[in-house]
Scaffold this active site. Structure first.
Site, PDB file in Angstrom:
ATOM      1  CD  GLN A 269      -2.632  -1.095   0.328  1.00 45.51           C
ATOM      2  OE1 GLN A 269      -3.271   0.253  -0.565  1.00 45.51           O
ATOM      3  NE2 GLN A 269      -3.741  -1.536  -0.412  1.00 45.51           N
ATOM      4  CE1 TYR A 301      -8.207 -11.108  -8.175  1.00 50.75           C
ATOM      5  CE2 TYR A 301     -10.155 -10.883  -6.339  1.00 50.75           C
ATOM      6  CZ  TYR A 301      -9.900 -11.402  -7.580  1.00 50.75           C
ATOM      7  OH  TYR A 301     -10.464 -12.277  -8.391  1.00 50.75           O
ATOM      8  CG  ASP A 367      -7.186  -5.763  -1.349  1.00 51.49           C
ATOM      9  OD1 ASP A 367      -7.821  -4.850  -1.952  1.00 51.49           O
ATOM     10  OD2 ASP A 367      -6.579  -5.595  -1.231  1.00 51.49           O
ATOM     11  CB  CYS A 394      -8.257  -0.087  -4.517  1.00 53.67           C
ATOM     12  SG  CYS A 394      -8.289  -0.793  -6.454  1.00 53.67           S
TER      13      CYS A 394
END
Length: 442
Positions: A269, A301, A367, A394
């Site tokens: 991240q 993921y 994710d 995201c």
């Protein structure tokens, strides 16, 4: 032909950072560089769609009180990094919340009231119902611990201009943590290369240069779609030679009591607080749901296993299966969990293919990349009948689409939390809880 110039009042934010207005003839126009409420003169840059145009503001006729001098020098010179740096950061958060709600309503086909209900547990009781976006840190600058810079023909590092192959050099973005870009303007690198730059948990800098990319091979009509595109990107990257210019080839990052060694060219991240906050949120959401113990969990993921670690520490789990197509990330996970002799197992491959052979889960955490999970993966998750699904999104539009796909297949969203993970940009991340509709009571 000269690009049309129009005068328009914009009245709402759009997903992607533009502001939306309507011309006198009724045509919708998306204006980059404008703030809802402003009247602007804009140059039309894209007329390909019949129903709308895209434009860039060139003069602000009636400025918003939330307009500020552009906070990021690189963005002020045309870089595509901080696309909302001309908006007061607190108001930018408000606009991002409105854009996320708009996408959930238009793309996900949820009602605004229902979306507000998902966020009610975190809402200010004295404020009107809305999506509240949480900040990950107190400052809108100095939060990025991983970045990439391109190198021009003269060997100078810089950032790409918005939607352009040209670079902005000699001025820095304000996103990186202090010291991450120090001295780079005085150095020269391989023309056409790319720099991966990371600050580890003790503030040490690591720089790896990736050789100029090899042109991608032509692919057949059958080798298309989301998974194929991801495979091609990884294939191109894997063929690029790398040279460690500073520090090490891997950087160490800590979340809770665990420490991961992640390749400088790998994924972690960008925001220094994101891994900890997201892991805590996922664990909180799962722990707050009545899950049959001990549970089997799919961490899809799952990369290096940050969510898996938080869940092992928080929830009564029989086993956790991390699935990812990134072999380096899974190797980092193995290095952490093998040392603990835990019940975490990694699986390398495309998610939709691997999960067919996994034991049925009570808990699923996914994710996906910005392209979302999509129908094939969601169909296979639903077929496994988990008691709870936690979806980390995201990209707002793909997140809304994925939630709609789950809803069409018998699951209901019960809670959502959104984060300003990329301050001064339009990007927003959100985490949602889904359970079978019968359990949700809706």
């Amino acid at each position: 032909m000269t690009a049309p110039v129009v005068t328009v009042r914009v009245d709402r934010p759009a997903n992607g950072g533009d502001a939306v207005g309507r011309l006198d003839d009724g045509r919708v126009v998306f204006v980059r560089g404008a703030i809802p409420g402003e009247t602007v003169t804009a140059r039309v840059v894209d007329t390909r769609a019949e129903s709308f145009w895209r434009a860039e503001a060139i003069e602000i006729l009636d400025p918003s009180p939330h307009r500020v001098e552009t906070i990021c020098p690189a963005a002020a010179h045309g870089a595509g990094c901080c696309d909302l740096a001309f908006i007061e950061p607190g108001h930018a958060q408000t606009l991002k919340a409105q854009a996320l709600e708009d996408v959930l309503v238009r793309v996900g086909h949820f009602t605004a009231d229902r979306v507000h209900d998902w966020c009610a547990a975190d809402a200010d009781l004295d404020a009107p119902p809305s999506i509240g976006i949480r900040s990950l840190s107190d400052d809108a600058t100095g939060w990025r611990v991983r970045t990439r810079l391109a190198v021009d023909d003269a060997g100078r590092s810089g950032q790409h201009r918005f939607h352009s192959g040209d670079l902005v050099v000699g001025v820095d973005c304000v996103q990186p943590v202090a010291g991450l870009l120090d001295g780079l303007d005085d150095r020269r690198f391989t023309p056409g290369a790319e720099l991966a730059i990371v600050a580890d948990d003790v503030g040490r800098r690591h720089i790896t240069e990736l050789a100029p990319a090899v042109a991608p091979r032509r692919h057949s009509r059958r080798d298309r779609g989301r998974s194929a595109a991801q495979r091609r990107r990884r294939s191109v990257e894997s063929r690029r030679a790398t040279t460690v210019l500073e520090g090490d080839a891997a950087a160490r990052h800590r979340v809770g009591e665990r420490e991961w060694s992640i390749p400088v060219t790998g994924f972690w991240q960008a925001h220094r607080m994101a891994p900890t906050v997201y892991a805590q949120t996922v664990a909180e959401f799962v722990a707050s749901t009545d899950v049959s113990p001990p549970a089997t969990c799919w961490d899809l993921y799952g990369g290096a296993g940050v969510f898996a670690g938080a869940l092992v520490d928080t929830v009564d789990l029989r086993e956790v299966h991390i699935v990812d197509s990134d072999a380096a990330a899974l190797a980092a996970a193995d290095a952490v969990f093998d040392e603990e002799d835990s019940s975490v197992t990694t699986h390398h491959g495309e998610v939709a293919d691997v999960i067919e052979s996994l034991p049925s889960p009570e808990v699923v955490v996914l994710d996906p990349p910005r392209t979302g999970a999509g129908t094939r993966v969601i169909d296979r998750i639903v077929a496994a009948s988990p008691e709870i699904v936690v979806h980390v999104g995201c990209d707002a539009a793909r997140f809304a689409r994925d939630l709609a796909l789950f809803t069409e297949r018998g699951y209901a969203v019960t809670r959502m939390r959104a984060f300003d993970a990329f301050p001064l940009t339009h990007h927003v991340e959100a985490i949602a809880v889904l359970v079978p509709i019968a359990a949700a009571g809706v």
